[in-house]
Design a protein around this motif. Structure first.
Motif, PDB file in Angstrom:
ATOM      1  N   ASN A  13       0.826  -1.204   0.000  1.00 39.68           N
ATOM      2  CA  ASN A  13       0.000   0.000   0.000  1.00 39.68           C
ATOM      3  C   ASN A  13       0.865   1.261   0.000  1.00 39.68           C
ATOM      4  OD1 ASN A  13      -1.491   2.113   2.129  1.00 39.68           O
ATOM      5  ND2 ASN A  13      -2.804   1.327   0.493  1.00 39.68           N
ATOM      6  N   LEU A  14       1.981   1.226   0.729  1.00 37.96           N
ATOM      7  CA  LEU A  14       2.908   2.360   0.721  1.00 37.96           C
ATOM      8  C   LEU A  14       3.482   2.582  -0.673  1.00 37.96           C
ATOM      9  CD1 LEU A  14       4.854   1.884   4.074  1.00 37.96           C
ATOM     10  CD2 LEU A  14       3.281   3.728   3.507  1.00 37.96           C
ATOM     11  N   PHE A  15       3.855   1.471  -1.343  1.00 37.77           N
ATOM     12  CA  PHE A  15       4.356   1.585  -2.711  1.00 37.77           C
ATOM     13  C   PHE A  15       3.286   2.183  -3.618  1.00 37.77           C
ATOM     14  CE2 PHE A  15       7.635  -1.267  -1.226  1.00 37.77           C
ATOM     15  CZ  PHE A  15       8.733  -0.948  -2.017  1.00 37.77           C
ATOM     16  N   ALA A  16       2.037   1.757  -3.440  1.00 34.72           N
ATOM     17  CA  ALA A  16       0.942   2.269  -4.266  1.00 34.72           C
ATOM     18  C   ALA A  16       0.755   3.772  -4.060  1.00 34.72           C
ATOM     19  CB  ALA A  16      -0.348   1.522  -3.944  1.00 34.72           C
TER      20      ALA A  16
ATOM     21  N   VAL B 278      -4.170  10.467  -6.080  1.00 32.00           N
ATOM     22  CA  VAL B 278      -3.840   9.711  -4.878  1.00 32.00           C
ATOM     23  C   VAL B 278      -4.984   9.739  -3.860  1.00 32.00           C
ATOM     24  CG1 VAL B 278      -2.760  11.652  -3.672  1.00 32.00           C
ATOM     25  CG2 VAL B 278      -2.024   9.323  -3.156  1.00 32.00           C
ATOM     26  N   HIS B 279      -5.810  10.784  -3.918  1.00 29.36           N
ATOM     27  CA  HIS B 279      -6.933  10.863  -2.970  1.00 29.36           C
ATOM     28  C   HIS B 279      -7.998   9.801  -3.257  1.00 29.36           C
ATOM     29  CE1 HIS B 279      -8.341  13.178  -6.458  1.00 29.36           C
ATOM     30  NE2 HIS B 279      -9.571  12.879  -6.052  1.00 29.36           N
ATOM     31  N   LEU B 280      -7.911   9.160  -4.434  1.00 26.92           N
ATOM     32  CA  LEU B 280      -8.873   8.121  -4.775  1.00 26.92           C
ATOM     33  C   LEU B 280      -8.560   6.785  -4.107  1.00 26.92           C
ATOM     34  CD1 LEU B 280      -9.253   8.863  -8.604  1.00 26.92           C
ATOM     35  CD2 LEU B 280     -10.778   9.581  -6.744  1.00 26.92           C
ATOM     36  N   LEU B 281      -7.344   6.661  -3.557  1.00 25.25           N
ATOM     37  CA  LEU B 281      -6.979   5.422  -2.862  1.00 25.25           C
ATOM     38  C   LEU B 281      -7.812   5.276  -1.603  1.00 25.25           C
ATOM     39  CD1 LEU B 281      -3.074   5.352  -3.168  1.00 25.25           C
ATOM     40  CD2 LEU B 281      -4.644   3.673  -4.109  1.00 25.25           C
ATOM     41  N   ARG B 282      -8.355   4.098  -1.394  1.00 21.77           N
ATOM     42  CA  ARG B 282      -9.186   3.841  -0.235  1.00 21.77           C
ATOM     43  C   ARG B 282      -8.617   2.676   0.571  1.00 21.77           C
ATOM     44  NH1 ARG B 282     -10.550   8.069  -1.387  1.00 21.77           N
ATOM     45  NH2 ARG B 282     -12.606   8.911  -1.927  1.00 21.77           N
ATOM     46  N   GLY B 283      -8.476   2.889   1.872  1.00 19.44           N
ATOM     47  CA  GLY B 283      -8.019   1.811   2.744  1.00 19.44           C
ATOM     48  C   GLY B 283      -6.643   1.302   2.350  1.00 19.44           C
ATOM     49  N   TYR B 284      -6.562  -0.027   2.224  1.00 19.61           N
ATOM     50  CA  TYR B 284      -5.282  -0.662   1.920  1.00 19.61           C
ATOM     51  C   TYR B 284      -5.235  -1.161   0.469  1.00 19.61           C
ATOM     52  CZ  TYR B 284      -3.993  -0.496   6.827  1.00 19.61           C
ATOM     53  OH  TYR B 284      -3.667  -0.057   8.082  1.00 19.61           O
ATOM     54  N   GLU B 285      -5.625  -0.312  -0.467  1.00 21.91           N
ATOM     55  CA  GLU B 285      -5.513  -0.675  -1.872  1.00 21.91           C
ATOM     56  C   GLU B 285      -4.049  -0.866  -2.233  1.00 21.91           C
ATOM     57  OE1 GLU B 285      -7.618   1.584  -4.770  1.00 21.91           O
ATOM     58  OE2 GLU B 285      -9.260   2.065  -3.401  1.00 21.91           O
ATOM     59  N   VAL B 286      -3.776  -1.844  -3.101  1.00 24.60           N
ATOM     60  CA  VAL B 286      -2.389  -2.197  -3.427  1.00 24.60           C
ATOM     61  C   VAL B 286      -1.997  -1.788  -4.839  1.00 24.60           C
ATOM     62  CG1 VAL B 286      -2.344  -4.116  -1.802  1.00 24.60           C
ATOM     63  CG2 VAL B 286      -3.097  -4.517  -4.147  1.00 24.60           C
ATOM     64  N   LEU B 287      -2.928  -1.195  -5.584  1.00 24.25           N
ATOM     65  CA  LEU B 287      -2.631  -0.744  -6.945  1.00 24.25           C
ATOM     66  C   LEU B 287      -2.635   0.779  -6.973  1.00 24.25           C
ATOM     67  CD1 LEU B 287      -4.756  -3.215  -9.103  1.00 24.25           C
ATOM     68  CD2 LEU B 287      -2.295  -3.321  -8.608  1.00 24.25           C
ATOM     69  N   PRO B 288      -1.595   1.403  -7.538  1.00 33.95           N
ATOM     70  CA  PRO B 288      -1.548   2.871  -7.585  1.00 33.95           C
ATOM     71  C   PRO B 288      -2.615   3.442  -8.506  1.00 33.95           C
ATOM     72  CG  PRO B 288       0.252   1.930  -8.866  1.00 33.95           C
ATOM     73  CD  PRO B 288      -0.423   0.781  -8.156  1.00 33.95           C
ATOM     74  N   ARG B 289      -3.054   4.647  -8.182  1.00 34.82           N
ATOM     75  CA  ARG B 289      -3.982   5.366  -9.042  1.00 34.82           C
ATOM     76  C   ARG B 289      -3.173   6.282  -9.951  1.00 34.82           C
ATOM     77  NH1 ARG B 289      -9.481   5.015  -7.853  1.00 34.82           N
ATOM     78  NH2 ARG B 289      -9.753   3.235  -6.430  1.00 34.82           N
ATOM     79  N   GLY B 290      -3.154   5.935 -11.253  1.00 34.76           N
ATOM     80  CA  GLY B 290      -2.278   6.652 -12.150  1.00 34.76           C
ATOM     81  C   GLY B 290      -0.840   6.215 -11.901  1.00 34.76           C
ATOM     82  N   PHE B 291       0.108   6.953 -12.420  1.00 38.05           N
ATOM     83  CA  PHE B 291       1.525   6.629 -12.178  1.00 38.05           C
ATOM     84  C   PHE B 291       2.342   7.908 -12.260  1.00 38.05           C
ATOM     85  CE2 PHE B 291       5.818   5.517 -13.561  1.00 38.05           C
ATOM     86  CZ  PHE B 291       6.160   4.591 -12.585  1.00 38.05           C
TER      87      PHE B 291
ATOM     88  N   SER C 217       1.314  10.929   0.119  1.00 35.80           N
ATOM     89  CA  SER C 217       2.099  10.170  -0.859  1.00 35.80           C
ATOM     90  C   SER C 217       3.581  10.503  -0.755  1.00 35.80           C
ATOM     91  CB  SER C 217       1.593  10.460  -2.273  1.00 35.80           C
ATOM     92  OG  SER C 217       1.645  11.850  -2.562  1.00 35.80           O
ATOM     93  N   LEU C 218       3.906  11.748  -0.422  1.00 37.92           N
ATOM     94  CA  LEU C 218       5.307  12.121  -0.224  1.00 37.92           C
ATOM     95  C   LEU C 218       5.882  11.405   0.991  1.00 37.92           C
ATOM     96  CD1 LEU C 218       7.544  13.974  -1.345  1.00 37.92           C
ATOM     97  CD2 LEU C 218       6.785  15.718   0.267  1.00 37.92           C
ATOM     98  N   LYS C 219       5.073  11.291   2.026  1.00 39.99           N
ATOM     99  CA  LYS C 219       5.483  10.552   3.226  1.00 39.99           C
ATOM    100  C   LYS C 219       5.699   9.078   2.898  1.00 39.99           C
ATOM    101  CE  LYS C 219       2.332   9.922   6.332  1.00 39.99           C
ATOM    102  NZ  LYS C 219       1.377  10.139   7.464  1.00 39.99           N
ATOM    103  N   ALA C 220       4.806   8.509   2.091  1.00 40.53           N
ATOM    104  CA  ALA C 220       4.946   7.101   1.700  1.00 40.53           C
ATOM    105  C   ALA C 220       6.217   6.873   0.902  1.00 40.53           C
ATOM    106  CB  ALA C 220       3.729   6.661   0.890  1.00 40.53           C
ATOM    107  N   ALA C 221       6.555   7.796   0.003  1.00 39.93           N
ATOM    108  CA  ALA C 221       7.769   7.659  -0.796  1.00 39.93           C
ATOM    109  C   ALA C 221       9.015   7.703   0.089  1.00 39.93           C
ATOM    110  CB  ALA C 221       7.835   8.766  -1.841  1.00 39.93           C
ATOM    111  N   THR C 222       8.996   8.559   1.104  1.00 37.71           N
ATOM    112  CA  THR C 222      10.138   8.640   2.021  1.00 37.71           C
ATOM    113  C   THR C 222      10.313   7.342   2.793  1.00 37.71           C
ATOM    114  OG1 THR C 222       9.590  10.988   2.286  1.00 37.71           O
ATOM    115  CG2 THR C 222      11.200  10.053   3.808  1.00 37.71           C
TER     116      THR C 222
END
Length: 294
Positions: free
Chosen positions: A30-33, A42-55, A259-264
């Motif tokens: 989920n962090l990778f996503a 990125v705001h479209l991600l819900r819960g623990y989705e494992v697929l990124p929205r867009g790239f 998402s910036l926090k997740a990338a870090t």
């Protein structure tokens, strides 16, 4: 040929282990996503989705284009690699010496080491020692800090004691001294414990932030985990401002803090995640090679 029986207990254990694996694996994916999702989606991600929205790699560009972050990563790598190698060297040497049967004062030494392991010194005495050595705000303070872990030392001693005495005696008859015994026999036969303990040392040094935040005060000598805590826990974004401003001038969409926090976090996890399969490869190979027989 009879097949293996699948019992209720085995099925329950398999399900339990699978759930435990998912509970650890899904948050990481989920962090990778989040880190790879486009800032506008990125705001479209819900819960623990494992697929990124867009790239988009914008989050990694922000982090990796910042010289402060890059310097912190290099400092962490230096401390981890150099410190782990020194820890393995001194731990193995100490274990070899303490397993010699003719060592004078072996029992008092072991009692002393166990007392140190149980009653650890406080942060104030450690700080005063580092200060008296002139190592404050010096990367070598974290490299040399706790070079030997007594618990790992005891584990290493148990492995070295398993080496047959007949093998060591044969080498002594051929004229081998302690240096050759250690480098030609003990080290090659201790590959499995070296890899295992080395992994423990590396993970502990890479994840260390508390003592690093005390002993290392300047931005030039800070480590990734300290910046990570400031950014994630304290929400201090000052380390990200310069890179973010540069990217804004390029017409890139506004960044999302989550998402910036997740990338870090992902950048901080990658070196350790890469370490496990490498260690597992050689660990499995060493097990399949077999052991030494009398």
């Amino acid at each position: 040929m009879t097949g293996k029986k699948i019992t209720v207990s085995k099925t329950f254990l398999a399900l339990l282990l699978s759930l435990m694996t998912l509970s650890m694996f899904v948050p990481i994916v989920n962090l990778f996503a989040k880190s790879l999702s486009h800032p506008n989606q990125v705001h479209l991600l819900r819960g623990y989705e494992v697929l990124p929205r867009g790239f988009s790699l914008i989050n990694f560009e922000v982090v990796l284009h910042n010289p402060i972050i890059v310097r912190a990563v290099m400092n962490s790598l230096f401390i981890t690699v150099t410190g782990t190698l020194l820890s393995l060297l001194f731990t193995t040497m100490s274990a070899y010496v303490l397993t010699r049967k003719k060592l004078v004062g072996k029992t008092p030494l072991m009692v002393f080491l166990i007392v140190i392991m149980i009653f650890e010194p406080g942060i104030v005495p450690e700080y005063m020692v580092i200060k008296s050595l002139g190592l404050l705000d010096n990367l070598w303070a974290m490299v040399l800090y706790r070079t030997i872990n007594v618990f790992y030392l005891i584990i290493m001693m148990r492995f070295i004691e398993e080496i047959p005495d007949s093998l060591l005696e044969a080498a002594k008859i051929d004229g081998a001294g302690h240096v050759k015994l250690f480098t030609r026999i003990v080290l090659p036969l201790s590959r499995i414990p070296l890899l295992t303990i080395g992994m423990f040392y590396a993970v502990a040094r890479w994840n260390e932030f508390f003592k690093s935040s005390i002993f290392l005060s300047s931005r030039d000598h800070t480590v990734l985990q300290v910046l990570l805590r400031q950014f994630i826990v304290e929400r201090d974004t000052t380390a990200m401002i310069d890179a973010a401003e540069l990217l804004k001038n390029s017409g890139i969409a506004q960044l999302d803090f989550g998402s910036l926090k997740a990338a870090t976090i992902v950048i901080a996890m990658i070196p350790i995640l890469m370490l496990y399969p490498i260690i597992l490869k050689y660990y499995t190979k060493g097990v399949m090679d077999g052991g030494v027989k009398e």
